[in-house]
Motif scaffolding. Structure first.
Motif, PDB file in Angstrom:
ATOM      1  N   VAL A 293       0.775  -1.095  -0.012  1.00  0.00           N
ATOM      2  CA  VAL A 293      -0.225  -0.028   0.003  1.00  0.00           C
ATOM      3  C   VAL A 293       0.792   1.383   0.029  1.00  0.00           C
ATOM      4  O   VAL A 293       0.165   2.231  -0.252  1.00  0.00           O
ATOM      5  CB  VAL A 293      -0.875   0.158   1.167  1.00  0.00           C
ATOM      6  CG1 VAL A 293      -2.050  -1.031   0.972  1.00  0.00           C
ATOM      7  CG2 VAL A 293      -0.303  -0.137   2.571  1.00  0.00           C
TER       8      VAL A 293
ATOM      9  N   SER B  61       2.849   2.480  -2.229  1.00  0.00           N
ATOM     10  CA  SER B  61       2.657   3.168  -3.362  1.00  0.00           C
ATOM     11  C   SER B  61       1.488   3.946  -3.689  1.00  0.00           C
ATOM     12  O   SER B  61       1.532   5.141  -4.171  1.00  0.00           O
ATOM     13  CB  SER B  61       2.677   1.850  -4.646  1.00  0.00           C
ATOM     14  OG  SER B  61       1.488   1.059  -4.390  1.00  0.00           O
ATOM     15  N   ASN B  62       0.538   3.595  -2.733  1.00  0.00           N
ATOM     16  CA  ASN B  62      -0.899   4.395  -2.752  1.00  0.00           C
ATOM     17  C   ASN B  62      -0.466   5.788  -2.364  1.00  0.00           C
ATOM     18  O   ASN B  62      -1.041   6.791  -2.770  1.00  0.00           O
ATOM     19  CB  ASN B  62      -1.728   3.903  -1.667  1.00  0.00           C
ATOM     20  CG  ASN B  62      -2.121   2.541  -2.656  1.00  0.00           C
ATOM     21  OD1 ASN B  62      -1.959   2.295  -3.880  1.00  0.00           O
ATOM     22  ND2 ASN B  62      -3.046   1.593  -1.658  1.00  0.00           N
TER      23      ASN B  62
ATOM     24  N   ARG C  59       1.787   9.241  -4.557  1.00  0.00           N
ATOM     25  CA  ARG C  59       0.936  10.329  -5.531  1.00  0.00           C
ATOM     26  C   ARG C  59       0.542  11.555  -4.615  1.00  0.00           C
ATOM     27  O   ARG C  59       0.534  12.694  -4.793  1.00  0.00           O
ATOM     28  CB  ARG C  59      -0.241   9.788  -6.211  1.00  0.00           C
ATOM     29  CG  ARG C  59      -0.988  10.919  -7.068  1.00  0.00           C
ATOM     30  CD  ARG C  59      -2.107  10.317  -7.862  1.00  0.00           C
ATOM     31  NE  ARG C  59      -1.593   9.248  -8.805  1.00  0.00           N
ATOM     32  CZ  ARG C  59      -1.501   9.767 -10.187  1.00  0.00           C
ATOM     33  NH1 ARG C  59      -1.683  11.249 -10.607  1.00  0.00           N
ATOM     34  NH2 ARG C  59      -0.870   8.892 -11.183  1.00  0.00           N
TER      35      ARG C  59
END
Length: 416
Positions: free
Chosen positions: A212, A214-215, A218
């Motif tokens: 998670v 990488s969530n 952004r």
């Protein structure tokens, strides 16, 4: 993902093997409060103290019982056992990156390097303090097997030994590789990351943090107003060209002494530089001293820039043509993130000027802000290279603060 403690109040941490403070700087920017840090080199600790204990980035509630000076974990374990025992259960995070020279894939990997054993001291501190979370950063080679003598089984990666020991202490341990360039750092620096969570904090729906993390990438970049694409080297150091800034005297004689870049802050900053220059107005950062290259060295560097493909190391034929035995020489590619910085300043050449980088340019590539002052000698040589940590080494060894900040925000999120 839910763990019980609320770290929103005052998330506390201890930084082991802190170096000049890249990891602590990032954790502080993520809202963590430091208790103390351990670093054995006096030069690296001087930089740490100037910025993170006394300076603009200070966020440590340093205990009265511990002198604010360079020290080792061994010294702490031997001289302050009662004080450390009193911290049990009162620290949210133990973070750190044990020295990695014995594991580095870029160097001479050595399973018997005594520095490899320093991870045992990290584990001992974890056992005593029993924090809720663990964060360990190291080179990729930390997770690679050492070659075994012929006919013998390869030794398992040191990371797996450390993981097993931490699991015995009651932690669920997750590991993966993260690339700094994914978190706004203008450098393709891939590092092995280990995150540990106390078993009693893991609920039924707890997910692997790396599935998670990488969530948040952004969101992190958007909050920083950084581009989602990798940051180019020229966006990080393009305002530090000698050609556009000129030079002024730094030290030594006027005729043959050191010169430094006479920095003039541009009126228009890249998105990256807006982050790096935040809060400093038009002031000049420190560590802009240039190396004193001989004319023959400048001639050699110019030749390398002419024949070398930017971003790709010299091949054997090119080294023969130039007359060098040095294995790792790369000219930076202005339009891409840098290759991984090392502690050897002549591994990388500037993309347009025939010279090595200044310490400040390396700091920019590592994502240190211009408000961060770097102290100590610039370089060291001979036998002292294994004992001292001058400015180039401090920056080359550091955890990129932007990556550390993203990890710090993520671990805080585990607690909510």
């Amino acid at each position: 993902m839910s763990c019980q403690p609320d770290l929103a109040q005052k998330a506390t941490y201890i930084d082991l093997f802190s170096g000049c403070g890249g990891l602590s700087l990032g954790l502080g920017n993520a809202g963590w409060h430091g208790l103390f840090a351990v670093e054995k080199d006096p030069m690296a600790f001087a930089t740490f103290k100037r910025n993170l204990i006394d300076g603009k980035h200070a966020h440590f509630d340093w205990p009265n019982w511990l002198p604010k000076e360079a020290t080792t974990i061994q010294n702490l374990l031997e001289n302050y056992p009662e004080q450390l025992a009193a911290l049990k259960g009162k620290v949210d995070l133990v973070a750190g990156g044990p020295p990695c020279q014995g594991f580095s894939l870029a160097g001479l990997r050595n399973a018997k390097d005594p520095r490899n054993k320093l991870s045992d001291e990290y584990i001992k501190m974890v056992e005593i303090v029993a924090p809720k979370y663990l964060l360990l950063e190291n080179v990729r080679g930390f997770n690679a097997s050492f070659k075994a003598p012929e006919g013998k089984k390869a030794k398992k990666p040191h990371s797996m030994i450390v993981k097993a020991k931490l699991e015995k202490l009651g932690y669920k341990v997750f590991t993966d590789f993260l690339c700094s360039a994914d978190f706004g750092v203008p450098q393709k620096r891939t590092r092995f990351i280990m995150i540990g969570v106390k078993n009693d904090l893991i609920g039924q729906n707890f997910e692997n943090p790396f599935e998670v993390i990488s969530n948040i990438r952004r969101d992190f970049l958007n909050t920083k107003k950084l581009p989602l694409r990798p940051v180019k080297v020229s966006d990080a150091i393009g305002d530090l060209l000698v050609e556009t800034n000129g030079l002024i005297h730094h030290s030594g004689s006027e005729a043959s002494g050191f010169k430094q870049i006479d920095y003039k802050s541009p009126s228009k900053l890249s998105k990256y530089l807006r982050v790096i220059r935040k809060g400093v107005g038009r002031s000049k950062p420190n560590s802009l001293r240039l190396a004193r290259h001989k004319p023959s060295t400048i001639e050699k560097f110019t030749k390398i820039q002419n024949i070398c493909k930017p971003g790709v190391s010299l091949n054997d034929q090119m080294r023969l043509e130039i007359g060098t035995k040095k294995q790792a020489i790369t000219v930076l590619n202005a339009d891409e993130p840098s290759k991984t910085l090392t502690t050897l300043p002549d591994d990388l050449l500037h993309y347009s000027e025939p010279r090595i980088l200044t310490v400040r340019e390396m700091a920019r590539i590592q994502s240190f802000p211009d408000s961060f002052e770097i102290l100590g000698k610039y370089t060291t040589g001979g036998e002292r290279r294994t004992q001292e940590c001058p400015r180039y080494t401090q920056i080359g060894n550091a955890v990129p603060p932007l990556l550390a900040e993203a990890l710090g925000l993520f671990i805080k999120r585990l607690g909510n």
